[in-house]
Design a protein around this motif. Structure first.
Motif, PDB file in Angstrom:
ATOM      1  N   LEU A  37       1.025  -1.015   0.052  1.00  0.00           N
ATOM      2  CA  LEU A  37       0.230   0.299  -0.021  1.00  0.00           C
ATOM      3  C   LEU A  37       1.209   1.012  -0.280  1.00  0.00           C
ATOM      4  CD1 LEU A  37      -2.470  -1.226   2.449  1.00  0.00           C
ATOM      5  CD2 LEU A  37      -3.232  -0.800   0.176  1.00  0.00           C
ATOM      6  N   PRO A  41      -3.073   5.338   1.527  1.00  0.00           N
ATOM      7  CA  PRO A  41      -3.609   3.912   2.081  1.00  0.00           C
ATOM      8  C   PRO A  41      -3.164   3.617   3.017  1.00  0.00           C
ATOM      9  CG  PRO A  41      -3.660   4.274  -0.477  1.00  0.00           C
ATOM     10  CD  PRO A  41      -2.498   4.703   0.208  1.00  0.00           C
ATOM     11  N   GLN A  87     -10.364   8.056  -2.120  1.00  0.00           N
ATOM     12  CA  GLN A  87     -10.408   6.960  -2.537  1.00  0.00           C
ATOM     13  C   GLN A  87      -9.498   5.576  -1.772  1.00  0.00           C
ATOM     14  OE1 GLN A  87      -7.564   8.773  -6.078  1.00  0.00           O
ATOM     15  NE2 GLN A  87      -7.347   6.684  -6.940  1.00  0.00           N
ATOM     16  N   ALA A  88      -8.946   6.032  -1.339  1.00  0.00           N
ATOM     17  CA  ALA A  88      -9.187   5.037  -0.459  1.00  0.00           C
ATOM     18  C   ALA A  88      -9.332   3.860   0.336  1.00  0.00           C
ATOM     19  CB  ALA A  88      -7.198   4.644   0.656  1.00  0.00           C
ATOM     20  N   ARG A  91     -12.189   2.531  -2.395  1.00  0.00           N
ATOM     21  CA  ARG A  91     -11.811   1.413  -3.632  1.00  0.00           C
ATOM     22  C   ARG A  91     -10.531   1.242  -3.077  1.00  0.00           C
ATOM     23  NH1 ARG A  91     -10.967   4.973  -8.234  1.00  0.00           N
ATOM     24  NH2 ARG A  91      -8.594   5.033  -8.199  1.00  0.00           N
ATOM     25  N   THR A  92      -9.157   1.404  -2.736  1.00  0.00           N
ATOM     26  CA  THR A  92      -7.862   0.724  -3.071  1.00  0.00           C
ATOM     27  C   THR A  92      -8.519  -0.680  -1.615  1.00  0.00           C
ATOM     28  OG1 THR A  92      -6.958   2.725  -3.315  1.00  0.00           O
ATOM     29  CG2 THR A  92      -5.920   0.928  -2.163  1.00  0.00           C
ATOM     30  N   GLU A  95     -11.047  -2.610  -1.971  1.00  0.00           N
ATOM     31  CA  GLU A  95     -10.499  -3.944  -3.196  1.00  0.00           C
ATOM     32  C   GLU A  95      -9.013  -4.630  -3.065  1.00  0.00           C
ATOM     33  OE1 GLU A  95      -8.727  -1.784  -6.389  1.00  0.00           O
ATOM     34  OE2 GLU A  95     -10.948  -1.498  -7.444  1.00  0.00           O
TER      35      GLU A  95
END
Length: 371
Positions: A37, A41, A87-88, A91-92, A95
Protein backbone atom coordinates in the motif's frame (compact mmCIF):
# COMPACT_ATOMS: atom_id res chain seq x y z
CA UNK A 1 -7.55 -21.08 1.84
CA UNK A 2 -9.96 -20.46 4.69
CA UNK A 3 -13.72 -20.05 5.01
CA UNK A 4 -14.64 -16.69 6.55
CA UNK A 5 -18.02 -16.36 8.20
CA UNK A 6 -19.63 -13.14 7.08
CA UNK A 7 -20.05 -10.32 9.56
CA UNK A 8 -23.06 -8.05 9.68
CA UNK A 9 -25.28 -10.45 7.75
CA UNK A 10 -22.83 -10.85 4.84
CA UNK A 11 -22.47 -14.21 3.12
CA UNK A 12 -19.59 -16.56 3.92
CA UNK A 13 -16.61 -16.27 1.59
CA UNK A 14 -13.42 -18.22 0.81
CA UNK A 15 -10.17 -16.27 1.15
CA UNK A 16 -6.59 -16.98 0.07
CA UNK A 17 -3.85 -15.98 2.47
CA UNK A 18 -0.38 -16.81 3.75
CA UNK A 19 -0.18 -19.72 6.20
CA UNK A 20 2.28 -19.89 9.07
CA UNK A 21 4.84 -21.87 7.08
CA UNK A 22 4.61 -19.75 3.94
CA UNK A 23 4.43 -16.11 5.05
CA UNK A 24 7.67 -14.60 3.69
CA UNK A 25 10.37 -13.85 6.21
CA UNK A 26 12.08 -10.49 5.92
CA UNK A 27 14.32 -10.51 2.86
CA UNK A 28 13.17 -13.88 1.54
CA UNK A 29 11.22 -12.32 -1.31
CA UNK A 30 11.40 -8.80 -2.64
CA UNK A 31 8.47 -6.59 -1.74
CA UNK A 32 7.44 -6.08 -5.37
CA UNK A 33 5.94 -9.57 -5.39
CA UNK A 34 3.58 -8.91 -2.51
CA UNK A 35 0.65 -6.64 -1.93
CA UNK A 36 1.81 -3.21 -0.87
CA UNK A 37 0.00 0.00 0.00
CA UNK A 38 1.15 3.54 -0.68
CA UNK A 39 1.48 5.91 2.31
CA UNK A 40 -2.06 7.33 2.39
CA UNK A 41 -3.87 3.95 2.14
CA UNK A 42 -1.46 2.63 4.78
CA UNK A 43 -2.46 5.45 7.14
CA UNK A 44 -6.15 4.92 6.40
CA UNK A 45 -5.77 1.18 7.01
CA UNK A 46 -4.07 1.85 10.37
CA UNK A 47 -6.95 4.12 11.43
CA UNK A 48 -9.55 1.58 10.30
CA UNK A 49 -7.78 -1.24 12.12
CA UNK A 50 -7.67 0.74 15.38
CA UNK A 51 -11.34 1.70 15.05
CA UNK A 52 -12.47 -1.91 14.59
CA UNK A 53 -9.95 -3.49 16.96
CA UNK A 54 -9.78 -1.57 20.26
CA UNK A 55 -8.58 -4.54 22.37
CA UNK A 56 -5.34 -6.08 21.05
CA UNK A 57 -5.64 -9.23 23.17
CA UNK A 58 -8.61 -10.25 20.99
CA UNK A 59 -8.56 -11.40 17.40
CA UNK A 60 -8.74 -8.45 14.96
CA UNK A 61 -11.39 -10.12 12.76
CA UNK A 62 -14.30 -9.54 12.54
CA UNK A 63 -13.94 -6.59 14.93
CA UNK A 64 -16.61 -3.93 15.29
CA UNK A 65 -18.20 -1.55 12.80
CA UNK A 66 -16.92 1.99 12.37
CA UNK A 67 -18.04 5.09 10.48
CA UNK A 68 -16.59 6.34 7.23
CA UNK A 69 -16.90 9.98 8.29
CA UNK A 70 -14.75 9.37 11.41
CA UNK A 71 -12.00 7.75 9.36
CA UNK A 72 -11.94 10.53 6.75
CA UNK A 73 -11.98 13.23 9.43
CA UNK A 74 -9.11 11.80 11.48
CA UNK A 75 -6.90 11.05 8.46
CA UNK A 76 -7.45 14.59 7.20
CA UNK A 77 -6.45 15.98 10.61
CA UNK A 78 -3.28 13.88 10.41
CA UNK A 79 -2.35 15.68 7.21
CA UNK A 80 -3.56 13.27 4.53
CA UNK A 81 -5.22 14.65 1.41
CA UNK A 82 -8.99 14.33 1.74
CA UNK A 83 -9.57 13.02 -1.78
CA UNK A 84 -6.79 10.46 -1.43
CA UNK A 85 -8.31 9.29 1.85
CA UNK A 86 -11.75 8.88 0.27
CA UNK A 87 -10.25 6.96 -2.64
CA UNK A 88 -8.49 4.62 -0.20
CA UNK A 89 -11.72 4.05 1.77
CA UNK A 90 -13.96 3.63 -1.26
CA UNK A 91 -11.66 1.71 -3.60
CA UNK A 92 -8.10 0.75 -2.61
CA UNK A 93 -8.78 -0.96 0.72
CA UNK A 94 -12.03 -2.71 -0.32
CA UNK A 95 -10.33 -4.06 -3.47
CA UNK A 96 -7.53 -5.46 -1.28
CA UNK A 97 -10.14 -7.07 0.99
CA UNK A 98 -8.89 -5.11 4.00
CA UNK A 99 -12.22 -3.37 4.66
CA UNK A 100 -15.82 -3.95 3.60
CA UNK A 101 -18.14 -1.02 2.86
CA UNK A 102 -21.86 -0.98 3.56
CA UNK A 103 -23.04 2.57 2.98
CA UNK A 104 -21.54 4.79 5.69
CA UNK A 105 -20.70 1.79 7.88
CA UNK A 106 -17.36 0.06 7.45
CA UNK A 107 -15.99 -3.24 8.74
CA UNK A 108 -12.73 -5.12 8.45
CA UNK A 109 -12.57 -7.16 5.26
CA UNK A 110 -12.21 -10.89 4.85
CA UNK A 111 -8.49 -10.58 4.03
CA UNK A 112 -7.87 -9.64 7.68
CA UNK A 113 -9.12 -13.09 8.72
CA UNK A 114 -6.42 -14.63 6.54
CA UNK A 115 -3.52 -12.74 8.13
CA UNK A 116 -0.95 -15.25 9.46
CA UNK A 117 -0.24 -15.39 13.18
CA UNK A 118 3.17 -13.76 12.79
CA UNK A 119 1.55 -10.68 11.21
CA UNK A 120 -1.18 -10.46 13.86
CA UNK A 121 1.40 -10.63 16.64
CA UNK A 122 3.35 -7.84 14.97
CA UNK A 123 0.20 -5.72 14.84
CA UNK A 124 -0.42 -6.41 18.53
CA UNK A 125 3.06 -5.14 19.39
CA UNK A 126 2.37 -1.86 17.62
CA UNK A 127 -1.30 -1.53 18.57
CA UNK A 128 -0.58 1.34 20.96
CA UNK A 129 0.85 3.32 18.02
CA UNK A 130 -2.26 3.08 15.84
CA UNK A 131 -4.14 6.41 15.55
CA UNK A 132 -7.37 6.32 17.55
CA UNK A 133 -10.45 7.54 15.63
CA UNK A 134 -12.31 10.63 16.77
CA UNK A 135 -15.16 8.55 18.18
CA UNK A 136 -12.71 6.95 20.65
CA UNK A 137 -10.78 10.10 21.53
CA UNK A 138 -13.08 10.99 24.42
CA UNK A 139 -15.41 8.98 26.58
CA UNK A 140 -18.08 9.62 29.15
CA UNK A 141 -18.01 13.24 30.35
CA UNK A 142 -15.33 14.29 27.91
CA UNK A 143 -12.30 12.78 29.63
CA UNK A 144 -9.73 11.23 27.31
CA UNK A 145 -9.74 7.45 27.18
CA UNK A 146 -6.81 5.58 28.67
CA UNK A 147 -3.99 4.74 26.31
CA UNK A 148 -3.72 1.05 25.46
CA UNK A 149 -0.30 -0.15 26.67
CA UNK A 150 2.04 -1.97 24.31
CA UNK A 151 1.08 -5.62 23.92
CA UNK A 152 3.90 -7.78 25.22
CA UNK A 153 4.81 -10.82 23.12
CA UNK A 154 7.54 -13.31 24.09
CA UNK A 155 10.67 -12.95 22.01
CA UNK A 156 10.39 -16.53 20.74
CA UNK A 157 6.72 -16.19 19.69
CA UNK A 158 7.56 -15.37 16.07
CA UNK A 159 8.35 -18.53 14.10
CA UNK A 160 11.63 -18.72 12.24
CA UNK A 161 11.93 -20.09 8.74
CA UNK A 162 14.69 -22.04 7.10
CA UNK A 163 15.42 -20.98 3.55
CA UNK A 164 14.88 -24.51 2.23
CA UNK A 165 13.83 -25.29 -1.33
CA UNK A 166 10.40 -26.35 -0.03
CA UNK A 167 9.91 -23.06 1.79
CA UNK A 168 10.98 -21.05 -1.28
CA UNK A 169 8.63 -23.14 -3.43
CA UNK A 170 5.64 -22.53 -1.15
CA UNK A 171 6.43 -18.83 -0.88
CA UNK A 172 6.62 -18.49 -4.65
CA UNK A 173 3.26 -20.24 -5.12
CA UNK A 174 1.58 -18.16 -2.42
CA UNK A 175 2.95 -14.99 -4.00
CA UNK A 176 1.60 -15.96 -7.43
CA UNK A 177 -1.80 -17.04 -6.12
CA UNK A 178 -2.44 -13.95 -4.00
CA UNK A 179 -0.92 -11.34 -6.33
CA UNK A 180 -3.43 -8.86 -7.71
CA UNK A 181 -1.40 -8.49 -10.93
CA UNK A 182 1.23 -10.60 -12.72
CA UNK A 183 4.41 -10.78 -10.67
CA UNK A 184 7.42 -9.21 -12.44
CA UNK A 185 9.95 -11.87 -13.39
CA UNK A 186 12.65 -9.94 -11.56
CA UNK A 187 10.74 -10.43 -8.30
CA UNK A 188 10.66 -14.25 -8.62
CA UNK A 189 14.13 -15.03 -9.94
CA UNK A 190 13.83 -18.65 -8.80
CA UNK A 191 11.40 -19.28 -11.69
CA UNK A 192 14.28 -18.72 -14.13
CA UNK A 193 15.50 -22.13 -12.93
CA UNK A 194 13.77 -24.85 -15.03
CA UNK A 195 13.88 -27.28 -12.11
CA UNK A 196 12.16 -24.83 -9.73
CA UNK A 197 9.64 -23.90 -12.44
CA UNK A 198 8.80 -27.57 -12.96
CA UNK A 199 8.42 -28.03 -9.19
CA UNK A 200 5.97 -25.11 -9.03
CA UNK A 201 3.94 -26.59 -11.90
CA UNK A 202 3.84 -30.01 -10.21
CA UNK A 203 2.66 -28.46 -6.95
CA UNK A 204 -0.07 -26.44 -8.67
CA UNK A 205 -1.46 -29.26 -10.82
CA UNK A 206 -3.37 -31.16 -8.07
CA UNK A 207 -5.17 -27.88 -7.27
CA UNK A 208 -6.29 -27.47 -10.89
CA UNK A 209 -3.98 -24.50 -11.33
CA UNK A 210 -1.10 -23.89 -13.70
CA UNK A 211 1.81 -21.48 -14.07
CA UNK A 212 1.63 -19.01 -16.95
CA UNK A 213 3.99 -16.40 -18.35
CA UNK A 214 2.55 -13.22 -19.83
CA UNK A 215 3.68 -11.66 -23.09
CA UNK A 216 5.88 -9.32 -21.02
CA UNK A 217 7.62 -12.27 -19.38
CA UNK A 218 5.93 -11.84 -15.99
CA UNK A 219 4.46 -14.72 -13.98
CA UNK A 220 0.89 -15.51 -12.98
CA UNK A 221 -1.24 -18.57 -12.20
CA UNK A 222 -4.66 -19.57 -13.49
CA UNK A 223 -7.12 -22.43 -13.75
CA UNK A 224 -6.40 -25.35 -16.04
CA UNK A 225 -8.92 -25.39 -18.90
CA UNK A 226 -10.55 -28.75 -17.94
CA UNK A 227 -11.17 -27.51 -14.40
CA UNK A 228 -12.52 -24.20 -15.70
CA UNK A 229 -14.98 -26.17 -17.84
CA UNK A 230 -16.04 -28.23 -14.82
CA UNK A 231 -16.58 -25.13 -12.68
CA UNK A 232 -18.71 -23.51 -15.39
CA UNK A 233 -20.75 -26.69 -15.75
CA UNK A 234 -21.48 -26.53 -12.02
CA UNK A 235 -22.21 -22.80 -12.13
CA UNK A 236 -19.37 -22.05 -9.69
CA UNK A 237 -17.72 -18.63 -9.97
CA UNK A 238 -19.60 -17.60 -13.11
CA UNK A 239 -20.69 -14.05 -13.84
CA UNK A 240 -24.28 -12.85 -13.81
CA UNK A 241 -25.77 -11.94 -17.19
CA UNK A 242 -25.55 -8.17 -16.59
CA UNK A 243 -21.92 -8.48 -15.44
CA UNK A 244 -21.03 -10.43 -18.58
CA UNK A 245 -22.72 -7.80 -20.74
CA UNK A 246 -20.91 -4.90 -19.04
CA UNK A 247 -17.56 -6.73 -19.26
CA UNK A 248 -18.19 -7.31 -22.98
CA UNK A 249 -18.90 -3.59 -23.46
CA UNK A 250 -15.69 -2.64 -21.64
CA UNK A 251 -13.64 -5.02 -23.80
CA UNK A 252 -15.31 -3.79 -26.99
CA UNK A 253 -14.55 -0.14 -26.21
CA UNK A 254 -11.03 -0.59 -24.80
CA UNK A 255 -9.61 -3.52 -26.78
CA UNK A 256 -11.63 -4.57 -29.83
CA UNK A 257 -12.48 -1.14 -31.28
CA UNK A 258 -8.99 0.38 -30.72
CA UNK A 259 -7.47 -2.70 -32.38
CA UNK A 260 -9.86 -2.41 -35.33
CA UNK A 261 -8.82 1.24 -35.65
CA UNK A 262 -5.13 0.30 -35.73
CA UNK A 263 -4.26 1.88 -32.36
CA UNK A 264 -2.64 -1.40 -31.32
CA UNK A 265 -2.01 -4.70 -33.12
CA UNK A 266 -1.52 -7.30 -30.39
CA UNK A 267 -4.26 -9.54 -28.97
CA UNK A 268 -3.53 -8.99 -25.27
CA UNK A 269 -6.29 -7.74 -22.98
CA UNK A 270 -4.14 -5.52 -20.75
CA UNK A 271 -1.17 -3.25 -21.25
CA UNK A 272 -2.82 -0.46 -23.23
CA UNK A 273 -4.16 2.87 -21.92
CA UNK A 274 -7.42 2.82 -23.90
CA UNK A 275 -10.22 3.57 -21.41
CA UNK A 276 -13.99 3.99 -21.41
CA UNK A 277 -16.28 6.01 -19.15
CA UNK A 278 -19.60 5.06 -17.58
CA UNK A 279 -21.32 7.61 -19.82
CA UNK A 280 -19.94 5.89 -22.93
CA UNK A 281 -20.98 2.48 -21.65
CA UNK A 282 -24.45 3.79 -20.78
CA UNK A 283 -25.09 4.57 -24.44
CA UNK A 284 -26.28 0.96 -24.49
CA UNK A 285 -29.87 1.59 -23.45
CA UNK A 286 -30.67 -2.04 -22.62
CA UNK A 287 -28.85 -1.76 -19.27
CA UNK A 288 -29.64 1.01 -16.84
CA UNK A 289 -26.87 3.27 -15.59
CA UNK A 290 -27.45 2.14 -12.00
CA UNK A 291 -27.14 -1.52 -13.02
CA UNK A 292 -23.95 -0.73 -14.95
CA UNK A 293 -22.46 1.09 -11.98
CA UNK A 294 -23.17 -1.87 -9.68
CA UNK A 295 -21.78 -4.33 -12.26
CA UNK A 296 -18.57 -2.29 -12.61
CA UNK A 297 -18.09 -2.41 -8.83
CA UNK A 298 -18.41 -6.21 -8.87
CA UNK A 299 -16.12 -6.59 -11.88
CA UNK A 300 -13.54 -4.27 -10.31
CA UNK A 301 -13.60 -6.28 -7.08
CA UNK A 302 -13.06 -9.48 -9.13
CA UNK A 303 -10.10 -7.92 -10.96
CA UNK A 304 -11.78 -8.16 -14.36
CA UNK A 305 -12.06 -4.38 -14.68
CA UNK A 306 -9.65 -1.73 -13.39
CA UNK A 307 -9.62 2.07 -13.27
CA UNK A 308 -6.80 4.06 -14.88
CA UNK A 309 -8.13 7.18 -13.16
CA UNK A 310 -11.40 7.76 -11.36
CA UNK A 311 -14.26 6.97 -13.69
CA UNK A 312 -12.11 5.70 -16.58
CA UNK A 313 -12.28 1.92 -16.93
CA UNK A 314 -10.04 -0.58 -18.69
CA UNK A 315 -9.56 -4.39 -18.60
CA UNK A 316 -8.43 -5.74 -15.25
CA UNK A 317 -5.47 -7.93 -14.27
CA UNK A 318 -7.59 -11.08 -13.81
CA UNK A 319 -7.75 -11.37 -17.60
CA UNK A 320 -4.01 -12.12 -17.61
CA UNK A 321 -4.80 -15.41 -15.85
CA UNK A 322 -6.52 -16.85 -18.94
CA UNK A 323 -4.86 -19.51 -21.05
CA UNK A 324 -4.25 -18.81 -24.74
CA UNK A 325 -7.12 -21.11 -25.72
CA UNK A 326 -9.49 -19.36 -23.32
CA UNK A 327 -8.37 -15.96 -24.56
CA UNK A 328 -9.16 -16.99 -28.14
CA UNK A 329 -12.65 -18.05 -27.03
CA UNK A 330 -13.20 -14.62 -25.49
CA UNK A 331 -12.17 -12.96 -28.77
CA UNK A 332 -14.78 -15.11 -30.49
CA UNK A 333 -17.35 -13.94 -27.92
CA UNK A 334 -16.62 -10.35 -28.90
CA UNK A 335 -17.23 -11.24 -32.53
CA UNK A 336 -20.60 -12.75 -31.55
CA UNK A 337 -21.49 -9.58 -29.64
CA UNK A 338 -20.02 -7.00 -32.03
CA UNK A 339 -21.24 -8.44 -35.34
CA UNK A 340 -23.67 -11.26 -34.59
CA UNK A 341 -25.06 -11.41 -38.13
CA UNK A 342 -21.68 -11.79 -39.86
CA UNK A 343 -20.35 -14.89 -41.56
CA UNK A 344 -17.60 -15.37 -39.00
CA UNK A 345 -20.13 -15.21 -36.16
CA UNK A 346 -22.29 -17.78 -37.97
CA UNK A 347 -19.29 -20.11 -38.31
CA UNK A 348 -18.48 -19.71 -34.61
CA UNK A 349 -22.07 -20.50 -33.61
CA UNK A 350 -22.10 -23.60 -35.82
CA UNK A 351 -18.84 -24.87 -34.35
CA UNK A 352 -20.08 -24.26 -30.82
CA UNK A 353 -23.52 -25.69 -31.51
CA UNK A 354 -25.28 -22.46 -30.48
CA UNK A 355 -28.80 -21.87 -31.72
CA UNK A 356 -29.36 -18.48 -30.05
CA UNK A 357 -30.63 -15.79 -32.47
CA UNK A 358 -28.03 -13.17 -33.41
CA UNK A 359 -27.80 -10.27 -30.97
CA UNK A 360 -29.35 -12.05 -27.98
CA UNK A 361 -27.25 -12.82 -24.92
CA UNK A 362 -27.90 -16.29 -23.43
CA UNK A 363 -29.00 -16.41 -19.80
CA UNK A 364 -26.72 -19.32 -18.90
CA UNK A 365 -22.89 -19.34 -18.60
CA UNK A 366 -21.03 -18.90 -21.90
CA UNK A 367 -17.39 -19.20 -22.91
CA UNK A 368 -16.82 -15.75 -21.43
CA UNK A 369 -17.23 -17.32 -17.98
CA UNK A 370 -14.54 -19.90 -18.63
CA UNK A 371 -11.71 -17.44 -18.04
Amino acid sequence: MIRVHGAGGAADVLVLGWDGETAPATGSLTTGGRLGLSPVPTLVWAVCLRAAWPQPERSPYPGGPFRRADIVSLCSQLGADGEAVKQAVDRTLPEAGLIAVDGDELRLGAAVAALPAVVVEGLRRGHHLLPAPLADARAGDGEPTSVVPPHEVPADAEPTHEMSDWYVLRSAIATLETARRPVPRGELLMLADPAMRAAVERALLPCGRQLRQTADGNWITGFCDPLADALVAEGVGTLAAVDRAVLALVLLHTVAIPRAQGRHRHNRWTGEAHTVTLAELASNRRISKAAMRAALRRLRAAGMVAEATTGRYLPGPALDRMSEARSNLLWEDLILVGRPDGQLAAAIRRRRGLDAPPGELPDGPTETDRM
